[in-house]
Design an enzyme around this catalytic site. Sequence first.
Site, PDB file in Angstrom:
ATOM      1  CG  HIS A  76       5.458  -4.162   8.550  1.00  0.00           C
ATOM      2  ND1 HIS A  76       5.158  -3.797   7.234  1.00  0.00           N
ATOM      3  CD2 HIS A  76       6.758  -4.506   8.764  1.00  0.00           C
ATOM      4  CE1 HIS A  76       6.452  -4.076   6.498  1.00  0.00           C
ATOM      5  NE2 HIS A  76       7.345  -4.633   7.635  1.00  0.00           N
ATOM      6  CE  LYS A 112      -7.290  -2.819  -0.829  1.00  0.00           C
ATOM      7  NZ  LYS A 112      -5.872  -2.145  -0.465  1.00  0.00           N
ATOM      8  NE  ARG A 113      -5.068 -12.419   3.642  1.00  0.00           N
ATOM      9  CZ  ARG A 113      -4.440 -13.207   4.430  1.00  0.00           C
ATOM     10  NH1 ARG A 113      -3.219 -13.430   4.365  1.00  0.00           N
ATOM     11  NH2 ARG A 113      -5.178 -14.007   5.309  1.00  0.00           N
ATOM     12  CE  LYS A 151      -5.412  -5.315   4.127  1.00  0.00           C
ATOM     13  NZ  LYS A 151      -4.489  -4.472   3.317  1.00  0.00           N
ATOM     14  CB  THR A 153       2.567  -2.081  -1.336  1.00  0.00           C
ATOM     15  OG1 THR A 153       2.047  -3.561  -0.986  1.00  0.00           O
ATOM     16  CG2 THR A 153       3.497  -1.592  -0.362  1.00  0.00           C
ATOM     17  CE  LYS A 211       1.874  -4.702  -5.332  1.00  0.00           C
ATOM     18  NZ  LYS A 211       1.201  -5.602  -4.349  1.00  0.00           N
TER      19      LYS A 211
HETATM   20  C1  LIG Z   1       0.581  -5.740  -3.373  1.00  0.00           C
HETATM   21  C2  LIG Z   1      -0.057  -6.990  -2.981  1.00  0.00           C
HETATM   22  C3  LIG Z   1      -0.768  -6.985  -1.692  1.00  0.00           C
HETATM   23  C4  LIG Z   1      -0.690  -5.863  -0.650  1.00  0.00           C
HETATM   24  O1  LIG Z   1      -1.925  -5.118  -1.011  1.00  0.00           O
HETATM   25  P1  LIG Z   1      -2.415  -4.155  -0.210  1.00  0.00           P
HETATM   26  O2  LIG Z   1      -3.642  -3.546  -0.906  1.00  0.00           O
HETATM   27  O3  LIG Z   1      -1.562  -2.937  -0.081  1.00  0.00           O
HETATM   28  O4  LIG Z   1      -2.978  -4.647   1.004  1.00  0.00           O
HETATM   29  C5  LIG Z   1      -1.310  -8.199  -1.140  1.00  0.00           C
HETATM   30  N1  LIG Z   1      -1.087  -9.320  -2.020  1.00  0.00           N
HETATM   31  C6  LIG Z   1      -0.398  -9.545  -3.067  1.00  0.00           C
HETATM   32  C7  LIG Z   1      -0.657 -10.509  -4.045  1.00  0.00           C
HETATM   33  C8  LIG Z   1       0.051  -8.183  -3.605  1.00  0.00           C
HETATM   34  O5  LIG Z   1       0.644  -8.307  -4.818  1.00  0.00           O
END
Ligand SMILES: *Cc1c(COP(=O)(O)O)cnc(C)c1O
Length: 811
Positions: free
Chosen positions: A356, A544-545, A550, A652, A656
């Site tokens: 990952h 995101k985190r 990032k 991911t 979305k």
């Molecule tokens: C999809 C999702 C992530 C992943 O987000 P990235 O921007 O791809 O790092 C993290 N936390 C939650 C709650 C999500 O739904």
Amino acid sequence: MLEMDKKSFKKAYVNKFLEMHGVELKEGNNQQKYEALGSLVRDYVTRIWLKTNKKYNKTGEKQVYYFSMEFLLGRLLGDALLNLGIRDICREALLDLNIKLEDLENLEQDQGLGNGGLGRLAACFLDSMASLDIPGNGCGIRYKYGFFEQKIIDGKQVEVSDAWLKEGNVWEKRKAEKAEIVRFGGEINVSEVDGNLKFTHVNFEPVLAVPYDTPIVGYENEIANTLRLWSAEAVSNEFDFSSFNRGDFLQAIKYKNSVESISQVLYPEDSFYEGKMLRLKQQYFFVSAGVQSIIRHFKKHGGNIELLDEKVAIHINDTHPTLAIPELMRILVDEENLEWNTAWRITTNTISYTNHTILAEALEKWSVDMFQKLLPRIYMIVQEINERYCKELWNKYPGNWDKISRMSIISDGKIKMAHLAVVGSHSVNGVAKLHTEILKKKEMSDFYYLYPNKFNNKTNGITHRRWLLKSNPELTKLLKDTIGDSFIRHPIDLKSFENHLYNEVVLEQLGKIKKFNKERLASTILKNDNIRVDPNSIFDVQVKRIHAYKRQILNCLRIMDLYNKLIDNPNYDIVPRTFIFGGKAAPGYYLAKNTIELINCVARKINNDSRVNDKIKVVFMQNYRVSLAEQIIPGTDVSEQISTTTKEASGTSNMKFMMNGAITVATLDGANIEIKDEVTDDNIVIFGLTADEVLSYYQNGGYKSVDIYNSDQRVKRIIDDLVNGKYHNDKNKFKSIYENLITYNDEFFVLKDFDSYLKAQDKVDTLYRDGNKWQKMCGVNIAHSGIFSSDRTIQEYATGIWGSQVIYKNL
Ligand SMILES: *Cc1c(COP(=O)(O)O)cnc(C)c1O
């Protein structure tokens, strides 16, 4: 689809409520109403669940076990209703009873047993396996406390423990009779029996692993698969207190506490390795329980152990469950008395591994001393695996000690879990094309040359059922009205939506739906974060985190720059924007926490400056999690995917957002590249260094961030603003960010990409001003998002890795 009409549902619900609570519905509160609804739906699911298990036992289909430290499921009620095909009936029935379905759905605690992308991927995969009729089981840990709840107090993150089980959990079923014993510590006695070595584990600490099963409902297909989460308990739960003298009694309590701590809490670090003993205990705990129960089930149904790999596939989500390899070897060799080579063939054919991340700080390497003490037999097996493997290396690269020690599983007193995972499995996959290429050519090139056939790519995906059908019903309706409903089972059919984008009525509808979702999001922001935002502004979102790679800092710096421009020139003409952030920082990650503070200080300053408030606002939404993501994403215009190129393995949330018609501002990193290839350059805004440029800087040097500071007036000003008291009285407040960017030469190329990022944002502004063109771009993104459904990803895993029989679904 469940046979059910409104009338019978209503009747069943009213009865259920009475039966559960002993009062009439109209006297109950919403929590009770939620519990009755959950319980009723669980009953429907249970029937399907039993049927599915019977079917699997009868057909003997190959079972997939997805092992993961994390499953970030979010709420389950809405998803279950949707997949049962009764969400609309339920909504209408409840409305007759004066109940809003969404009010009850919102009472459910998120099941937050994961940190971010990796855990959410596992959840999407479970949904897709069930929906595609693939016998797929999840295996993980039932943490008593999930990912912490984040509060923002005085602009700072405050962590509150996530007691998600406090109101109970209607979805899980405790299966005490299926408990397994997991053994820690102790010693190994070696003896010879009939010329064979026999290994006996003595003086170990036993831990009872009790499974809690949750059904995972497939989409209108009468399938419910199982997610099995293990809880750690003392082997004898009821102490006979009288039989203990004082010392033994305290000893017994100590044992109980030590055992229960194993499944107490999820570690809140994302993409970061910390060599804590308890974490290693968690890993072996669920992996050992999981593998033991798989073998027990397999044998109970008459399986021949030598054919295990024909009937069982075990997938490990990152290296966290890598001990499944030596654990399976232990069972096959010590308990099933197979020859080492036979056991090794079965093990490697059974296990497959997903990598990952290439971040160095995420690589798991356990110290031999700790590992050996905690898992003495498993250590011996890892040693044996390593010796045989190093012999193989020696034959291939005689005399090349450098290479052999570099590739070894054990070296410098450490056990390298990624090496064990590659050696002990038949498949190694990356999660997006670029990531897999970097694995093959750089990070794991030695292994790629040794085992070229093991390596493959499986680009991540998301379940369109949760992230489109459930979270964006308005857009779903427009899609059904224009292209029919085949995309629900075959998301790739979304492509035909592109044919409707010449139709201005459709474009106008798209705009209206977005506006509706933005208004809903604006009211959530007002309610949760007490900030009023304008739904007519561009909603520009990075959720995101919080992580240096990032680059939330890059996003924040351009807001600081824009603020300067608006103050310098009150006529500076931009489309009004609302900048929305969300995300949790690991509690021990200082720079990430400091980033949250900076965003909040910038927000406070800007939001209270009437000179700019009709143009920009900044919001940090607290406690980002799955259920909040479901509200934010449909109401987003601009999706910020701005990681340092090469660092984000896939992402991911990028998928979305596009599925919900947002325009992506992105670096050419992870799956952003594949999104760009799908929608073409005209429908995405790309900026920043390329992968080759980044890799070349890392390899050859040549980047000096201070040169940019000295030559670009805009950069100089905002960097100075970090430390001149403009955003906080304490001038040292953001010193760590300043030093990171200047003193330590900006490891993630924030300043290097700054100019290019600003140009990208100018382009967004220009594009947005042409309303029709913008809506068309959004439509193209929706139309091309089908390939990023996790149904496509899971079909690829099933056919390319697991050898499951897949009923071909037209993807
Ligand atoms: C999809 C999702 C992530 C992943 O987000 P990235 O921007 O791809 O790092 C993290 N936390 C939650 C709650 C999500 O739904």
